[in-house]
Design a protein around this motif. Structure first.
Motif, PDB file in Angstrom:
ATOM      1  N   GLY A  86       0.812  -1.213   0.000  1.00 30.59           N
ATOM      2  CA  GLY A  86       0.000   0.000   0.000  1.00 30.59           C
ATOM      3  C   GLY A  86       0.843   1.258   0.000  1.00 30.59           C
ATOM      4  N   SER A  87       2.117   1.134   0.383  1.00 28.72           N
ATOM      5  CA  SER A  87       3.023   2.282   0.311  1.00 28.72           C
ATOM      6  C   SER A  87       3.313   2.607  -1.149  1.00 28.72           C
ATOM      7  CB  SER A  87       4.337   1.967   1.037  1.00 28.72           C
ATOM      8  OG  SER A  87       4.117   1.711   2.409  1.00 28.72           O
ATOM      9  N   THR A  88       3.788   3.821  -1.390  1.00 29.71           N
ATOM     10  CA  THR A  88       4.011   4.287  -2.760  1.00 29.71           C
ATOM     11  C   THR A  88       5.494   4.428  -3.047  1.00 29.71           C
ATOM     12  OG1 THR A  88       1.915   5.496  -2.776  1.00 29.71           O
ATOM     13  CG2 THR A  88       3.554   6.119  -4.423  1.00 29.71           C
ATOM     14  N   ILE A  89       5.917   3.765  -4.118  1.00 28.63           N
ATOM     15  CA  ILE A  89       7.299   3.850  -4.584  1.00 28.63           C
ATOM     16  C   ILE A  89       7.323   4.640  -5.881  1.00 28.63           C
ATOM     17  CG2 ILE A  89       9.240   2.534  -5.547  1.00 28.63           C
ATOM     18  CD1 ILE A  89       8.643   0.339  -3.558  1.00 28.63           C
ATOM     19  N   MET A 114      10.590  -3.312 -15.610  1.00 30.81           N
ATOM     20  CA  MET A 114      10.659  -4.513 -14.793  1.00 30.81           C
ATOM     21  C   MET A 114      10.437  -4.195 -13.318  1.00 30.81           C
ATOM     22  SD  MET A 114      11.201  -6.732 -17.111  1.00 30.81           S
ATOM     23  CE  MET A 114      11.631  -8.175 -16.152  1.00 30.81           C
ATOM     24  N   LEU A 115      10.989  -3.071 -12.884  1.00 31.98           N
ATOM     25  CA  LEU A 115      10.877  -2.670 -11.484  1.00 31.98           C
ATOM     26  C   LEU A 115       9.430  -2.322 -11.129  1.00 31.98           C
ATOM     27  CD1 LEU A 115      12.770  -2.329  -9.067  1.00 31.98           C
ATOM     28  CD2 LEU A 115      13.034   0.072  -9.713  1.00 31.98           C
ATOM     29  N   ALA A 116       8.747  -1.618 -12.030  1.00 28.62           N
ATOM     30  CA  ALA A 116       7.349  -1.258 -11.785  1.00 28.62           C
ATOM     31  C   ALA A 116       6.484  -2.507 -11.650  1.00 28.62           C
ATOM     32  CB  ALA A 116       6.837  -0.371 -12.918  1.00 28.62           C
ATOM     33  N   GLU A 117       6.704  -3.480 -12.520  1.00 27.02           N
ATOM     34  CA  GLU A 117       5.927  -4.721 -12.437  1.00 27.02           C
ATOM     35  C   GLU A 117       6.189  -5.450 -11.127  1.00 27.02           C
ATOM     36  OE1 GLU A 117       6.601  -7.178 -15.805  1.00 27.02           O
ATOM     37  OE2 GLU A 117       5.422  -5.929 -17.168  1.00 27.02           O
ATOM     38  N   ALA A 118       7.455  -5.533 -10.743  1.00 31.97           N
ATOM     39  CA  ALA A 118       7.810  -6.233  -9.508  1.00 31.97           C
ATOM     40  C   ALA A 118       7.221  -5.529  -8.291  1.00 31.97           C
ATOM     41  CB  ALA A 118       9.326  -6.329  -9.382  1.00 31.97           C
ATOM     42  N   ALA A 119       7.236  -4.205  -8.289  1.00 35.16           N
ATOM     43  CA  ALA A 119       6.706  -3.448  -7.157  1.00 35.16           C
ATOM     44  C   ALA A 119       5.207  -3.674  -6.989  1.00 35.16           C
ATOM     45  CB  ALA A 119       7.009  -1.958  -7.342  1.00 35.16           C
ATOM     46  N   LYS A 120       4.487  -3.702  -8.092  1.00 30.59           N
ATOM     47  CA  LYS A 120       3.040  -3.902  -8.008  1.00 30.59           C
ATOM     48  C   LYS A 120       2.715  -5.314  -7.529  1.00 30.59           C
ATOM     49  CE  LYS A 120       0.520  -1.971 -11.290  1.00 30.59           C
ATOM     50  NZ  LYS A 120       0.066  -1.530 -12.639  1.00 30.59           N
ATOM     51  N   LYS A 121       3.517  -6.287  -7.954  1.00 34.78           N
ATOM     52  CA  LYS A 121       3.305  -7.648  -7.476  1.00 34.78           C
ATOM     53  C   LYS A 121       3.524  -7.756  -5.970  1.00 34.78           C
ATOM     54  CE  LYS A 121       4.487 -10.100 -11.751  1.00 34.78           C
ATOM     55  NZ  LYS A 121       5.473 -10.999 -12.408  1.00 34.78           N
ATOM     56  N   MET A 122       4.388  -6.915  -5.431  1.00 31.56           N
ATOM     57  CA  MET A 122       4.670  -6.936  -4.000  1.00 31.56           C
ATOM     58  C   MET A 122       3.689  -6.090  -3.194  1.00 31.56           C
ATOM     59  SD  MET A 122       8.839  -6.738  -4.180  1.00 31.56           S
ATOM     60  CE  MET A 122       9.071  -6.714  -2.388  1.00 31.56           C
ATOM     61  N   GLY A 123       2.710  -5.492  -3.882  1.00 29.55           N
ATOM     62  CA  GLY A 123       1.663  -4.746  -3.181  1.00 29.55           C
ATOM     63  C   GLY A 123       1.910  -3.263  -3.062  1.00 29.55           C
ATOM     64  N   PHE A 124       2.952  -2.752  -3.689  1.00 23.78           N
ATOM     65  CA  PHE A 124       3.235  -1.323  -3.624  1.00 23.78           C
ATOM     66  C   PHE A 124       2.496  -0.579  -4.740  1.00 23.78           C
ATOM     67  CE2 PHE A 124       7.322  -3.172  -1.987  1.00 23.78           C
ATOM     68  CZ  PHE A 124       7.122  -2.793  -0.662  1.00 23.78           C
ATOM     69  N   LYS A 125       2.163   0.663  -4.472  1.00 23.80           N
ATOM     70  CA  LYS A 125       1.683   1.562  -5.511  1.00 23.80           C
ATOM     71  C   LYS A 125       2.906   2.163  -6.203  1.00 23.80           C
ATOM     72  CE  LYS A 125      -2.512   2.736  -2.932  1.00 23.80           C
ATOM     73  NZ  LYS A 125      -3.249   3.824  -2.229  1.00 23.80           N
TER      74      LYS A 125
END
Length: 385
Positions: free
Chosen positions: A9-12, A23-34
Motif C-alpha cells: 500500500g506504500s508508494t514507490i 521490470m521494477l514497476a511490475e515487480a513493485a506492483k506484485k509486491m503490493g506497492f503503488k
C-alpha cells in the motif's frame, strides 16, 4: 529523510525510463506497492505500467517536487538519471540509493579516484585537457588506448581509439568539448560482473558471477553460471564486496570486471542501479534482481541468493523477432520478456530471451545452432567502455 519500512500500500516512485524501470514497476506492483513513474515521455512503458505517471523534464523542479511528495520513497532505475536531480528530490522524500554513488559512477575521474582509494586494479589512465597531454601520456599508457570524456552517457560517438601516433590528431576536435581520460586498452579474455544487493545497515547479498558478452557496445548475452577458476571467482566476489562496502548506497548495484588470459582482474566500472545483465536471475536464482532491490529499499529482510539452474540471457534486437518465430513454436525451455515500448520508439532492444538447459554450454549451443545470432565475419573489436 528518515529511513522507514515500507508495507503493501506504500508508494514507490520510479524515475527514469529504461527497461529496468519497466521490470521494477511490475515487480513493485506484485509486491503490493503503488507505483508512480516520472518520465519525459507519457507513452513510456514505465509510465504506462505505473498506477500514476507524471510527465516532465529533469529541469522542471515543480513537477519533480510534486512527484517526490507523492511517494514514500523514490528509486532511480538507471545510472543515467542526473545526480543533481536526485539531490533535489531528496529534499522532499526518501531516496535510499542516495546521490553519492551516482556522482561517482557518472564521472570517470571520480570513479577512478574512488577505485584507487579502495585499492583495486584498474586500467592505467591519464587526465587529458589538451592534445599535448595525449602526446605526453602515451609513453606510459601505450598503444592501443582509448580517449573517453569524463562524463559518461555519450556512448562511442565521443570516444576515439588510438592505435598509432597518427591517430592522436583525430582527437583534436574532441578535446575542445571538455575534459577526457586516456585509458589503456585491456586485452581481456572475459567480461564479468557481480550484482550486489546492499541493505540499509550495510549488509551485502551477492548474486552469482555473470559472464557478459558485448557486441558493438551493446550487451548481447549474460551467462550464469560461467566457467571460472574457483580462485578467480572468489577474488571477483571479494573485490565486489569491498567496493560495495565503501559506497554510500542502498539497493542493487553492479560491479563489472575484465579478466585477462594471464588471470589478471581489472575493475571496469560501477553501476549504482539496476543493470540489465541481472535479468538473467529471473530464472537462474530463487529471487530476481528487481525484487531484491525493492526489498532493500523497503527495509525488508533479503533472502539469501541461491543458484537454481544454468541460464543464458540474450538481449533481443527488433530484426531478430521474425527469425525467432520457428523457435517460438519449438523450444519449451525458452522464455521471453518484451518491454512494450511504444511503436514510435526506435529501439533495437524490444526485450530479452532466457534459455534454460542442463548446462550453460548446452544453452549456448542451442542459441548458436539457430543461426539467428551468428556473429558477423567482421566482428567489432571488443569494447572497453
Amino acid at each position: 529523510m528518515d529511513k522507514k519500512i515500507l508495507f503493501p500500500g506504500s508508494t514507490i516512485g520510479i524515475i527514469g525510463g529504461s527497461a529496468s524501470g519497466i521490470m521494477l514497476a511490475e515487480a513493485a506492483k506484485k509486491m503490493g506497492f503503488k507505483v508512480i513513474a516520472y518520465n519525459s515521455d507519457e507513452a513510456a512503458p514505465t509510465v504506462q505500467e505505473a498506477d500514476l505517471g507524471i510527465t516532465g523534464s529533469y529541469t522542471d523542479h515543480g513537477k519533480l517536487q510534486d512527484f517526490a511528495e507523492r511517494c514514500d520513497l523514490v528509486t532511480y532505475e538507471s545510472e543515467n538519471v542526473p545526480s543533481d536531480v536526485i539531490a533535489f528530490i531528496s529534499q522532499f522524500t526518501a531516496v535510499p540509493q542516495g546521490k553519492d554513488a551516482l556522482e561517482i559512477a557518472q564521472d570517470r575521474l571520480l570513479e577512478r579516484a574512488f577505485l584507487e582509494q579502495v585499492n583495486v586494479n584498474i586500467a592505467p589512465y591519464a587526465t587529458i585537457v589538451s592534445l599535448d597531454d595525449i602526446y605526453q601520456a602515451i609513453g606510459s599508457i601505450g598503444y592501443p588506448c582509448v580517449l573517453k570524456p569524463i562524463q559518461k552517457g555519450f556512448g562511442k560517438r565521443r570516444q576515439q581509439v588510438i592505435r598509432k601516433q597518427s591517430d592522436i590528431a583525430k582527437c583534436a576536435d574532441l578535446i575542445d568539448l571538455g575534459t577526457y581520460v586516456l585509458e589503456a586498452w585491456v586485452p581481456y579474455m572475459k567480461e564479468l560482473s557481480v550484482i550486489v544487493a546492499k541493505e540499509a545497515d550495510g549488509a551485502l547479498n551477492l548474486f552469482p558471477v555473470i559472464e557478459n558478452v558485448y557486441r558493438d557496445h551493446r550487451l548481447f548475452e549474460s551467462i550464469v553460471k560461467c566457467e571460472l577458476d574457483s580462485a578467480v571467482e572468489e577474488e571477483i566476489r571479494r573485490l565486489a564486496t569491498e567496493i560495495a562496502k565503501q559506497l554510500n548506497y542502498v539497493g542493487v548495484l553492479e560491479v563489472a570486471f575484465f579478466l585477462t588470459k594471464s588471470g589478471t582482474i581489472y575493475v571496469k566500472r560501477i553501476v549504482p542501479a539496476l543493470h540489465k545483465a541481472g535479468f538473467v536471475f529471473d530464472k537462474a536464482t530463487n529471487v530476481s534482481m528487481c525484487e531484491q532491490h525493492l526489498r532493500a529499499l523497503a527495509q525488508m529482510p533479503l533472502p539469501q541468493v541461491h543458484y537454481l539452474q544454468p541460464t543464458v540471457m540474450v538481449a533481443l534486437q527488433s530484426s531478430e523477432l521474425e527469425p525467432m518465430h520457428t523457435q517460438w513454436v519449438l523450444k519449451d525451455n525458452w522464455y521471453y520478456r518484451f518491454y512494450r515500448y511504444p511503436q514510435m520508439a526506435r529501439t533495437r532492444a524490444p526485450g530479452y530471451l532466457l534459455v534454460l538447459a542442463e548446462s550453460t554450454a548446452a544453452a549456448l549451443q542451442q542459441i548458436e545452432a539457430t543461426g539467428i545470432w551468428s556473429e558477423p565475419e567482421q566482428a567489432a573489436e571488443k569494447d572497453i567502455q
